[in-house]
Design a protein around this motif. Sequence first.
Motif, mmCIF file in Angstrom:
data_model
loop_
_atom_site.group_PDB
_atom_site.id
_atom_site.type_symbol
_atom_site.label_atom_id
_atom_site.label_comp_id
_atom_site.label_asym_id
_atom_site.label_seq_id
_atom_site.Cartn_x
_atom_site.Cartn_y
_atom_site.Cartn_z
ATOM 1 N N GLN A 177 34.894 41.622 36.928
ATOM 2 C CA GLN A 177 34.231 41.773 38.235
ATOM 3 C C GLN A 177 35.172 41.364 39.362
ATOM 4 N N PRO A 178 35.198 42.076 40.497
ATOM 5 C CA PRO A 178 34.463 43.307 40.790
ATOM 6 C C PRO A 178 35.314 44.564 40.611
ATOM 7 N N TYR A 179 36.461 44.454 39.918
ATOM 8 C CA TYR A 179 37.432 45.563 39.914
ATOM 9 C C TYR A 179 37.359 46.441 38.672
ATOM 10 N N GLY A 180 36.620 45.999 37.657
ATOM 11 C CA GLY A 180 36.612 46.725 36.387
ATOM 12 C C GLY A 180 35.676 47.920 36.390
ATOM 13 N N MET A 181 36.019 48.910 35.568
ATOM 14 C CA MET A 181 35.167 50.094 35.373
ATOM 15 C C MET A 181 35.205 50.461 33.904
ATOM 16 N N LEU A 182 34.045 50.703 33.309
ATOM 17 C CA LEU A 182 34.005 51.214 31.938
ATOM 18 C C LEU A 182 34.245 52.713 31.992
ATOM 19 N N ALA A 183 35.046 53.230 31.070
ATOM 20 C CA ALA A 183 35.397 54.656 31.099
ATOM 21 C C ALA A 183 35.875 55.087 29.732
ATOM 22 N N ASP B 236 42.354 49.616 28.855
ATOM 23 C CA ASP B 236 42.250 49.548 27.392
ATOM 24 C C ASP B 236 41.384 50.725 26.951
ATOM 25 N N ARG B 237 40.972 50.712 25.702
ATOM 26 C CA ARG B 237 40.253 51.871 25.164
ATOM 27 C C ARG B 237 38.941 52.166 25.886
ATOM 28 N N LYS B 238 38.275 51.101 26.355
ATOM 29 C CA LYS B 238 36.912 51.266 26.876
ATOM 30 C C LYS B 238 36.798 51.211 28.396
ATOM 31 N N GLY B 239 37.887 50.842 29.076
ATOM 32 C CA GLY B 239 37.773 50.727 30.524
ATOM 33 C C GLY B 239 39.084 50.373 31.190
ATOM 34 N N TYR B 240 39.001 50.140 32.501
ATOM 35 C CA TYR B 240 40.210 49.804 33.257
ATOM 36 C C TYR B 240 39.849 48.871 34.399
ATOM 37 N N ALA B 241 40.879 48.270 35.008
ATOM 38 C CA ALA B 241 40.691 47.443 36.209
ATOM 39 C C ALA B 241 41.856 47.715 37.143
ATOM 40 N N TYR B 242 41.549 47.788 38.438
ATOM 41 C CA TYR B 242 42.591 48.027 39.434
ATOM 42 C C TYR B 242 42.279 47.232 40.691
#
Length: 331
Positions: free
Chosen positions: A69-75, A39-45
């Motif tokens: 958690q634990p796969y998300g990252m703010l970006a 999404d606009r503020k982050g991703y998860a994989y």
Amino acid sequence: MMSTDKVIRVGVLGFGGLGQAAARVLEPKIEMKWVAVADRKGYAYNETGLDGDACIAACRDKGSVGYVQPYGMLASNSIQELLAKANTDGYFLALPNLPNTFMADVARMFIQSGWRGVLVDALKRTSAVEQLLQLRGELQAAGITYMTGCGATPGLLTAAAALAAQSYAEIHSVKITFGVGIANWEAYRATIREDIAHLPGYNVEKARAMSDAEVEMLLEKTNGILALENMEHADDIMLELAGICSRDRVSVGGVVDTRNPKKPLSTHVKVTGRTFEGKISTHTFTLGDETSMAANVCGPAFGYLKAGIALHRRGIYGLFTAAEVMPQFVK
């Protein structure tokens, strides 16, 4: 790098109402696995699969899938970062096309990244699809199979019109009428803004600039109803490209009720033409009232994604529309 095994690894870009519905649609599938989201503020994989409940909860409570958690990252460049990290076969672009150049910009980003695979969108506007048509050669050279206009309309109803047209020697008109009912407009903010952009006195820029309070005021004036006529809808260019009829014979309109999940009218397409015997007749294809907008957009999108994967594995790249290729049912 596209996998050759049976399970198709899917990413969803955009996690508003449609993106979240896409996650729900994918949950029971055995032929597709949902592994990536941005999404606009982050991703998860997560290559073994994402949890829809956890992603939706993170969005609702904290504002981004980046908090999962634990796969998300703010970006801040979430799509680019996800692309660099994720191993996927295809993406559903459940993104708001605001501004009107946005989807073409996203396509260019995929081209420049060196990623190869299948992209599917549910674009609405004719002018947005025209921008993608200009990228046909670049998409083909990049090894990307891009399926555009693969939602409900354009998409499911455009494909139905392409099939219905076969009874006729000449097509006189294709008239698509949709009814959408949603309990709360805020679940589909971007979609509703895109609809507002079609109203008299509005355009994409004006609708995009509206605050939530301004949207509320407009809906208050109309009792939550948006009545849309002669919309700039890509069904016209898609049927023209498929050689079925000129775009001026295609019209799209409908009614959106933003306060009631019951459809204000049944969604249908009417194809009128002349048979080889000289008879004038009309075929009508009507969607069941119980099917939601999300079901009629996300289901076809993944059906076209599966069809795109079949083309890609045969080395067929470039741009295709919902009126050119049959979707494949995803088990």
